[in-house]
Write an enzyme that holds these catalytic residues in place. Structure first.
Site, mmCIF file in Angstrom:
data_model
loop_
_atom_site.group_PDB
_atom_site.id
_atom_site.type_symbol
_atom_site.label_atom_id
_atom_site.label_comp_id
_atom_site.label_asym_id
_atom_site.label_seq_id
_atom_site.Cartn_x
_atom_site.Cartn_y
_atom_site.Cartn_z
ATOM 1 N N TYR A 168 -25.061 -67.308 -46.589
ATOM 2 C CA TYR A 168 -24.771 -66.006 -45.901
ATOM 3 C C TYR A 168 -23.282 -65.656 -46.134
ATOM 4 O O TYR A 168 -22.920 -64.271 -46.592
ATOM 5 C CB TYR A 168 -25.146 -65.928 -44.648
ATOM 6 C CG TYR A 168 -25.109 -64.661 -43.422
ATOM 7 C CD1 TYR A 168 -26.052 -63.680 -43.826
ATOM 8 C CD2 TYR A 168 -24.078 -64.705 -42.794
ATOM 9 C CE1 TYR A 168 -25.956 -62.441 -42.950
ATOM 10 C CE2 TYR A 168 -23.845 -63.399 -42.052
ATOM 11 C CZ TYR A 168 -24.845 -62.235 -42.144
ATOM 12 O OH TYR A 168 -24.753 -61.162 -41.400
ATOM 13 N N LYS B 282 -21.975 -62.467 -48.171
ATOM 14 C CA LYS B 282 -21.230 -61.220 -47.531
ATOM 15 C C LYS B 282 -19.868 -61.178 -48.103
ATOM 16 O O LYS B 282 -19.499 -60.227 -48.121
ATOM 17 C CB LYS B 282 -20.888 -61.492 -46.136
ATOM 18 C CG LYS B 282 -22.327 -61.492 -45.291
ATOM 19 C CD LYS B 282 -23.206 -59.830 -45.480
ATOM 20 C CE LYS B 282 -24.362 -59.807 -44.556
ATOM 21 N NZ LYS B 282 -24.965 -58.448 -44.876
#
Length: 289
Positions: A171, A175
């Protein structure tokens, strides 16, 4: 007259959480909205057309304009279909809000290939695929002499740009990549009349509540108190960035609670130099310990 009157917007992951609040606010401010949501679980598993259609029903019941889309934006053709639906339904596209996301947390030694690939696909590839097809449309408009006044708002995260979070290598990497993609896209697309910014939000959603330690930070407020961590408190910044009058591009903003902060990327904190060739022992002695 609303801040987004006459604008046509695509919002991905708009069936729940922050994306839902974006869609509702955009419609209240006069935008026509394509509400995209595959309707999967936190982990991106399964599909359910219900959430997207429920948001559309809520918008239309209030007198707004919206259509549902359940395409998978992690696929090239799915992303292309979302952009095309906006053009087919409303005649144009002015705003892209990339919001869709999933979580498959695991520590690196135990992370499966599928956990890595799924998160990178939805977040990083999904952002790029949507951006690419929207950008191709805006480039064609510009080349035809109809210069757009378009806006893209991407969704990064503190997990990738300010506060790395153990258990979220997939993640956080996605990002951080989205933040970089935002800056590059802002440079490339300015000539076509497209502004590109990103937000790194923290709000009470099913994804953040599934992250260890976040639930206590964003507990429900006492009755009568302002709910600063409501997903609805994120959307006004996104609406401003999407508006025709906003001049900003190439920015990444953290938005959480009652604070909005402009973020800056990697920068020099200490430099060592040499007039000759580098020596291992010299480097070891001079780099910060």
């Amino acid at each position: 007259m609303g801040a987004l009157e006459g604008r046509v917007a695509v919002i991905t992951g708009a069936g729940r959480g922050i994306g839902r609040e974006h869609a509702l606010l955009f419609a209240r401010e006069g935008a026509s909205v394509v509400v995209n949501d595959l309707g999967g679980s936190n982990a991106g598993e399964g599909a359910d057309a219900g959430p997207a259609h429920e948001v559309v029903d809520e918008i239309t019941a209030a007198g707004g304009r919206a259509v549902a889309n359940t395409d998978n934006i992690a696929t090239w053709d799915g992303a292309k279909g979302v952009v095309q639906q906006a053009i087919d339904e409303f005649g144009r596209l002015d705003v892209l809000v990339n919001n869709a996301g999933i979580l498959r947390d695991a520590f690196i030694p135990g992370m499966e290939e599928s956990q890595w690939d799924a998160v990178i696909a939805v977040h990083l590839k999904g952002h790029f695929a949507m951006l690419r097809h929207a950008a191709a449309y805006w480039k064609a408009q510009s080349k035809a002499g109809d210069q757009p006044n378009a806006a893209v708002i991407n969704t990064a995260s503190g997990s990738g740009v300010t506060l790395p979070n153990a258990g979220q290598a997939n993640y956080g990497a996605a990002k951080a990549g989205i933040a970089a993609l935002t800056l590059i896209a802002a440079e490339e697309l300015d000539r076509y009349g497209v502004r590109v910014n990103a937000i790194a939000p923290i709000a009470r959603t099913r994804l953040t509540l599934a992250t260890p330690g976040m639930g206590a930070l964003m507990a429900e407020p006492e009755e009568g108190e302002v709910d600063l961590f409501s997903p609805a408190n994120i959307s006004p910044l996104v609406a401003y960035l999407a508006s025709e009058k906003c001049p900003l591009t190439g920015k990444v903003f953290a938005v959480q609670g009652g604070a909005i902060s402009e973020l800056a990327g990697w920068h020099d904190v200490k430099t060592i130099e040499t007039d000759g060739r580098w020596l291992i022992d010299d480097i070891a002695a001079r780099l910060p310990q």
